[in-house]
Scaffold this motif. Structure first.
Motif, PDB file in Angstrom:
ATOM      1  N   TYR A   1       7.618 -18.472  24.699  1.00 33.94           N
ATOM      2  CA  TYR A   1       7.101 -19.617  25.430  1.00 33.94           C
ATOM      3  C   TYR A   1       5.978 -20.293  24.626  1.00 33.94           C
ATOM      4  O   TYR A   1       5.868 -21.512  24.575  1.00 33.94           O
ATOM      5  CB  TYR A   1       6.554 -19.143  26.783  1.00 33.94           C
ATOM      6  CG  TYR A   1       6.056 -20.261  27.663  1.00 33.94           C
ATOM      7  CD1 TYR A   1       6.949 -20.982  28.441  1.00 33.94           C
ATOM      8  CD2 TYR A   1       4.710 -20.599  27.702  1.00 33.94           C
ATOM      9  CE1 TYR A   1       6.510 -22.018  29.246  1.00 33.94           C
ATOM     10  CE2 TYR A   1       4.265 -21.631  28.499  1.00 33.94           C
ATOM     11  CZ  TYR A   1       5.160 -22.341  29.273  1.00 33.94           C
ATOM     12  OH  TYR A   1       4.733 -23.364  30.065  1.00 33.94           O
TER      13      TYR A   1
ATOM     14  N   ALA B   1      -0.819 -21.812  30.717  1.00 35.20           N
ATOM     15  CA  ALA B   1       0.358 -22.647  30.501  1.00 35.20           C
ATOM     16  C   ALA B   1      -0.047 -23.971  29.850  1.00 35.20           C
ATOM     17  O   ALA B   1       0.608 -24.461  28.922  1.00 35.20           O
ATOM     18  CB  ALA B   1       1.057 -22.901  31.831  1.00 35.20           C
TER      19      ALA B   1
ATOM     20  N   SER C   1       8.090 -26.364  28.081  1.00 37.20           N
ATOM     21  CA  SER C   1       7.335 -26.517  29.331  1.00 37.20           C
ATOM     22  C   SER C   1       8.245 -26.573  30.561  1.00 37.20           C
ATOM     23  O   SER C   1       7.810 -26.275  31.666  1.00 37.20           O
ATOM     24  CB  SER C   1       6.450 -27.755  29.269  1.00 37.20           C
ATOM     25  OG  SER C   1       7.253 -28.867  28.902  1.00 37.20           O
TER      26      SER C   1
ATOM     27  N   THR D   1       8.480 -23.072  32.521  1.00 40.51           N
ATOM     28  CA  THR D   1       7.291 -22.332  32.973  1.00 40.51           C
ATOM     29  C   THR D   1       7.640 -21.386  34.111  1.00 40.51           C
ATOM     30  O   THR D   1       7.123 -20.276  34.202  1.00 40.51           O
ATOM     31  CB  THR D   1       6.193 -23.322  33.443  1.00 40.51           C
ATOM     32  OG1 THR D   1       6.030 -24.325  32.449  1.00 40.51           O
ATOM     33  CG2 THR D   1       4.878 -22.612  33.660  1.00 40.51           C
TER      34      THR D   1
END
Length: 620
Positions: A492, A10, A24, A27
């Motif tokens: 993502y 991440a 972010s 997540t």
């Protein structure tokens, strides 16, 4: 996958997406996605993977444990080598992802809903022992979330039509192909008095076709990892043909002579009776087994069966060995070779034999009215089992009938079972299925069982086709499990809907692990439906089913016809079962499977839509 790795991933991605829209804050969606993707991969393993090895386990060629080990290896390798290409279509083929520009988090939530909807229905189907198509599940679920998020625009409806067509196309095409193949196998090999010479002549051809088709399908898929996507189609064809030719030569000069020797040795050891000459009426009894191993079940309806009929002598049958019910493993003696085999209580075969002896009123099946004069006939698949265990020969009155029919030796129905037992291959989980009494007319309804020599010809072929099937399946199926997760991850990572970066290998591996977990924990349920409950399977019929369904999938998917591996396999199993014996197919079970296919898209779509609505109106 542990949390520290996830956290580091991440962190890396957050740095990478500085230029793109900031993801972010989402997540938690990614982490949730990983958890649900594993559950989805688990459900795919529990349901879809069973197709590859169901028939091999059903015919007794491999045990359930061996099937799981082989499937684990081939599914994982297939998922990593072939999976990347297939996930593209799942990722972008069903809905127009460009509609989600600027609201990427909605597409992320959609991917999670799709995985959830698909997983729930596949787990439910596995619980009910129904084989369904993983591809249709994920397609239905994807449409479900898209309808909630963006209405019906952007859904590619033509895809839905293709899927509906595939419900009918797949089983029909595959059934016809496997039926034709099995017809020729039976006509030119199985029905001969001595099937071995013809079987050995056909073996190189079978091996060549199997290797050629499977190699072509793997190369044609264009596995980017192996560089196959750069080979033109004619190159693929030439390589496959060359490889098939080499295989045929190897089988002819190396494998066939060894098999011939092995079959000869077995024949000399056991001296099986031929179809024309019945064996001597009283095989020598074995020394009785040790006290602890004595078994015995009361013969249900033995008054009707009238085993003490004057037509045969029972003094050597050694019923005192214990035919009495519920203790210990069963010892049965092969009347031909004199070898005895232990059948353990928890094996499917044990329950099968118990069922056939205890539940089936042999007399009712024969349908004879006069109890006193009722002969036991061997032309009946029920009685052949019963008699095989006792070593009783058929009634002399019917000898001419058997010779006249020139059918294959039915006594071997037991021999092939005992050879299966002696090689340790009994399905571990065998629930007893009730069967209708077979029709006594021998022309109509005779469930033929492979002779041991024929079994040994087809055994390895069937394992080979199952392994190839599993390999191709791994590539295809990991995409059903991981397609939405790949979309989620790339969203993502790049923050953009239209990401052109390749599918990461570790994601494919993650899917492969989930699939294998599902197979080990729950796979046996659907394996039992495919291999035992729908219709009994022998190595020769199993090979016909495997090869024809593989061929159908390769040809159809390259022409652009929508077919599903599951549907092809079920169609083949039913077609071959019906050819072998009209009454041996469980039509009620087939109807249930068909209904399950029919409701797959709507149900997974509805579940997915419900979760998506939760996301949109409550969570996000």
């Amino acid at each position: 996958m542990d949390t520290s790795t996830l956290a580091s991933l991440a962190a890396v991605t957050t740095m990478a997406v500085a230029a793109q829209s900031d993801m972010s804050g989402y997540t938690w969606l990614l982490v949730l996605g990983f958890v649900i993707a594993f559950i989805l991969a688990f459900s795919v393993g529990a349901n879809d993977v069973a197709n590859s090895f169901g028939t091999a386990v059903g015919s007794g060629v491999v045990t359930l444990r061996q099937a799981c080990i082989l499937a684990t290896i081939f599914e994982t390798v297939g998922s990593v080598l072939l999976g990347a290409k297939v996930s593209e279509t799942i990722r972008q083929g069903i809905i127009d992802v460009r509609m989600y520009n600027g609201s990427e988090h909605v597409l992320m939530a959609g991917s999670i809903s799709a995985m959830f909807g698909s997983a729930v229905w596949q787990l439910a189907a596995s619980f009910l022992k129904l084989p369904i198509s993983g591809t249709h599940c994920i397609v239905g679920a994807t449409i479900g979330f898209s309808m909630v998020a963006r209405g019906h625009q952007g859904v590619k409806w033509i895809e839905i039509l293709r899927i509906v067509a595939s419900w009918f196309l797949s089983p029909l095409l595959s059934g016809i192909m496997s039926g034709v193949l099995f017809y020729f196998v039976r006509k030119f090999i199985l029905n001969k008095d001595d099937p071995v010479p013809n079987g050995l002549r056909a073996l190189p051809v079978f091996y060549a076709i199997t290797m050629g088709i499977n190699l072509f399908s793997i190369m044609f898929t264009g596995a980017p990892l192996l560089g196959f996507d750069r080979v033109p189609w004619w190159g693929t064809l030439c390589i496959s043909l060359g490889f098939a030719l080499v295989t045929a030569l190897f089988v002819w000069f190396v494998v066939c002579p060894r098999l011939r020797k092995k079959i000869k040795l077995n024949k000399n050891a056991s001296k099986p009776p031929s179809a024309e000459q019945p064996p001597p009426p009283n095989p020598q009894p074995q020394a009785p087994p040790a006290e602890s191993e004595k078994v015995a079940f009361k013969l249900g309806g033995s008054e009707e069966a009238d085993l003490d009929n004057n037509d045969m002598e029972t003094k050597d049958l050694d019923i005192g060995n214990g035919l009495n019910g519920t203790v210990g493993p069963m010892m049965i003696t092969d009347p031909h070779s004199g070898r005895s085999h232990t059948i353990h209580k928890d094996s499917g075969l044990y329950k099968d034999l118990l069922h056939k002896l205890h539940m089936a009123k042999v007399g009712d099946c024969i349908g004879d009215t006069d109890t006193e004069e009722r002969p036991i006939r061997r032309n009946n698949s029920y009685t052949s089992y019963t008699m095989a265990i006792y070593g009783i020969q058929g009634d002399p009155k019917y000898k001419d009938l058997e010779v006249g029919l020139q059918r294959r030796s039915r006594v071997d129905s037991y021999s092939s079972y005992s050879s299966a037992v002696s090689s340790g291959s009994t399905v571990q989980d065998g629930s007893v299925t009730q069967e209708a009494c077979p029709d006594p007319t021998p022309e109509e309804d005779e469930l033929e069982v492979d002779q041991p020599a024929v079994s040994s010809l087809f055994q390895f072929l069937q394992i080979l086709t199952a392994c190839f099937g599993s390999f191709a399946h791994g590539g295809n199926d990991v995409s059903n499990a991981i397609g939405p997760l790949v979309a989620l991850w790339l969203l993502y990572e790049s923050g953009s809907v239209v990401s052109n970066s390749p599918t990461p290998i570790w994601l494919l591996l993650y899917g492969g692990v989930g699939i294998c977990a599902g197979l080990w924990v729950w796979g046996r349920r659907v394996i039992q439906t495919m291999g035992k409950d729908l219709t009994p399977i022998t190595p020769s019929s199993g090979f016909s089913i495997e090869l024809a369904s593989a061929l159908t999938v390769v040809v159809a998917s390259n022409i652009g016809l929508p077919v599903s591996t599951t549907h092809c396999k079920v169609g083949s199993v039913v077609a071959v079962g019906w050819l072998r014996s009209r009454k041996s197919v469980d039509w009620r079970l087939f109807r249930n499977i068909f209904i399950a296919w029919f409701v797959t898209v709507p149900i997974s779509g509805l579940i997915s839509a419900a979760i998506m609505a939760l996301f949109i109106y409550v969570v996000l």
